[in-house]
Design a protein around this motif. Structure first.
Motif, PDB file in Angstrom:
ATOM      1  N   ASP A 368       0.745  -1.219   0.050  1.00  0.00           N
ATOM      2  CA  ASP A 368      -0.144  -0.076  -0.085  1.00  0.00           C
ATOM      3  C   ASP A 368       0.895   1.123  -0.015  1.00  0.00           C
ATOM      4  O   ASP A 368       0.414   2.203  -0.244  1.00  0.00           O
ATOM      5  N   ASP A 369       2.015   0.987   0.653  1.00  0.00           N
ATOM      6  CA  ASP A 369       2.985   2.069   0.724  1.00  0.00           C
ATOM      7  C   ASP A 369       4.324   1.810   0.097  1.00  0.00           C
ATOM      8  O   ASP A 369       4.655   0.781   0.284  1.00  0.00           O
ATOM      9  N   LEU A 370       4.954   2.857  -0.353  1.00  0.00           N
ATOM     10  CA  LEU A 370       6.424   2.359  -1.167  1.00  0.00           C
ATOM     11  C   LEU A 370       7.216   1.940   0.013  1.00  0.00           C
ATOM     12  O   LEU A 370       7.155   2.695   1.149  1.00  0.00           O
ATOM     13  N   PRO A 371       8.084   0.885  -0.341  1.00  0.00           N
ATOM     14  CA  PRO A 371       9.009   0.480   0.478  1.00  0.00           C
ATOM     15  C   PRO A 371       9.916   1.516   1.264  1.00  0.00           C
ATOM     16  O   PRO A 371      10.400   1.418   2.405  1.00  0.00           O
ATOM     17  N   GLU A 372      10.291   2.398   0.546  1.00  0.00           N
ATOM     18  CA  GLU A 372      11.267   3.430   0.807  1.00  0.00           C
ATOM     19  C   GLU A 372      10.562   4.275   2.134  1.00  0.00           C
ATOM     20  O   GLU A 372      11.315   4.774   2.665  1.00  0.00           O
ATOM     21  N   THR A 373       9.235   4.174   1.988  1.00  0.00           N
ATOM     22  CA  THR A 373       8.719   5.281   3.059  1.00  0.00           C
ATOM     23  C   THR A 373       8.684   4.405   4.501  1.00  0.00           C
ATOM     24  O   THR A 373       8.269   5.060   5.350  1.00  0.00           O
TER      25      THR A 373
END
Ligand SMILES: Nc1ncnc2c1ncn2[C@@H]1O[C@H](COP(=O)(O)OP(=O)(O)OP(=O)(O)O)[C@@H](O)[C@H]1O
Length: 405
Positions: A368-373
């Motif tokens: 759901d959220d980019l892994p970097e975040t």
């Protein structure tokens, strides 16, 4: 303490059909009792027998006196019943309807006194209906009418108050409000019996629940004792999970239908930080065998796993995953047909969950959220995550999980 209501061996039939079957019930002063049970269980009939509207076989005593020996008026001074879905055809203004609550205290043709008006007004204020005082009862919304009728019931000033589905047409604010009133009344020493369908509200407010089915009492006790998965499944014919909601601390009920055909298919879920709850539920509903982990103590995902009866692995908080748990996690992953990696935060603590996921034969990643975040390892976890992404059979948003199940 003496019982204010004592019902013994109550039987009631309509057209040779047994509606109440040997009901025995004692209620103490100040109790707030929820009568629950499916449609047609006999809740309304029981309330009507208590109020003397239906004459049943058996005995009903109020304060030790048989109600058959009491006149209608003296019974009405003791017990008030707020009926389910009361319709009043005549356009009485609300204030007159509320004043009707005083009828047990008036002689024939006697007018209401100042005191009667005062009591009625106080109850209209209490139920937030003073603004409706001149409105015609048959031109009100269902919820407004319900509140006016509740004010009328209170105006009867009885020690026992019977409420038949009092929240049926109320919006959520007033649903809670009526039961807050009921709780206040019971704290003031009044005895309240309420037929109620909303089991969560019943559990929240009632001190005792009486579960009825087919005219019989099948369970009687505290909300925790009565609202068990087994009782609900037996009486309502549904699969129900009853659990304490960790956010509200209240009893919660989850009704579901499990697909029984999928038991031999295994899923393993890697999550944490509350990201696995919805995934575990969806897999549970599909009837798969589900395992999960490694979670860390205190994680709400553990509560979800427990509610759904899922096997899970748990590590001490603020520690890295030990070799033993890492290997147990691997064993689950190896046995699973599919491993699901949830949209969890990535830290040094749980990095070994990603390493374990590398061994999955079939991996689904929920992103759901980019892994970097959500990578808190300075990129180390991100590297493993990207490797996992390249081998995953699906990388999907959590709202699309059902498509791959
Ligand atoms: N006047 C009547 N004539 C025939 N049967 C009746 C009558 N009143 C009630 N019954 C039957 O008695 C049974 C119990 O009804 P009752 O209204 O007491 O149930 P309940 O638990 O209050 O249901 P609900 O939750 O739907 O209000 C039902 O099977 C109903 O059909």
């Amino acid at each position: 303490m003496e019982s204010i209501i004592e019902i013994q061996n109550l039987n009631y039939e309509i057209n040779n059909k047994r509606i109440l079957d040997n009901i025995c019930l004692k209620v103490k002063e100040g109790e707030l009792v929820g009568l629950i049970g499916p449609n047609g269980a006999g809740k309304t009939t029981l309330l009507k027998c208590l109020n003397g509207i239906y004459k049943a076989e058996g005995t009903v005593k109020v304060n030790g006196v048989l109600i058959d020996r009491m006149s209608n008026k003296s019974l009405a001074e003791k017990i008030a019943l707020m009926h389910q879905n009361t319709q009043i055809g005549f356009p009485f203004p609300a204030k007159e309807v509320v004043l009707m609550g005083r009828y047990p205290y008036l002689k024939r043709m006697q007018r209401e006194s100042k005191e009667d008006f005062k009591i009625a007004r106080k109850n209209m204020e209490y139920t937030d209906t003073e603004k409706l005082e001149d409105c015609a009862i048959n031109e009100m919304s269902g919820g407004e009418r319900q509140r006016v009728l509740f004010a009328k019931t209170l105006t009867q000033q009885t020690d026992i108050i019977l409420l038949d589905e009092p929240t049926a047409s109320l919006d959520i604010t007033y649903q809670e409000q009526i039961f807050k009133y009921a709780r206040d009344l019971s704290e003031q020493g009044k005895t309240v019996l309420a037929a109620i369908h909303d089991l969560k509200i019943a559990a929240k407010y009632c001190t005792r629940l009486v579960l009825m089915n087919d005219g019989k009492i099948v369970s009687d006790g505290s909300p925790e004792e009565v609202l068990t998965s087994m009782n609900l499944s037996r009486v309502y014919g549904v699969n129900a999970l009853v659990y304490k909601n960790r956010i509200t601390g209240l009893l919660d009920i989850y009704i579901h239908k499990v697909n029984e055909k999928n038991k031999s298919v295994r899923f393993h879920v890697i999550g944490g930080g509350g990201t696995a709850g919805s995934v575990l539920r969806q897999l549970y509903e599909q009837g798969y065998y589900v395992s999960a982990g490694v979670f860390f103590q205190g994680d709400s995902d553990i509560a979800s796993a427990e509610v759904f009866g899922i096997d899970y692995l748990v590590e001490k908080p603020f520690s890295s995953i030990t070799d033993r748990l890492f290997n147990e996690n691997l064993a689950y992953i190896e046995k699973a047909h599919t491993t699901v990696l949830c949209n969890m935060p990535l830290g040094f603590q749980n990095i070994r969950n990603l390493e374990a996921a590398e061994q999955a034969e079939k991996l689904v990643i929920i992103e759901d959220d980019l892994p970097e975040t959500r990578d808190f390892t300075g990129g180390k976890a991100g590297e493993i995550y990207n490797r996992l992404k390249s081998k995953a059979v699906a990388v999907i948003n959590s709202s699309r999980l059902h498509e791959v199940l």
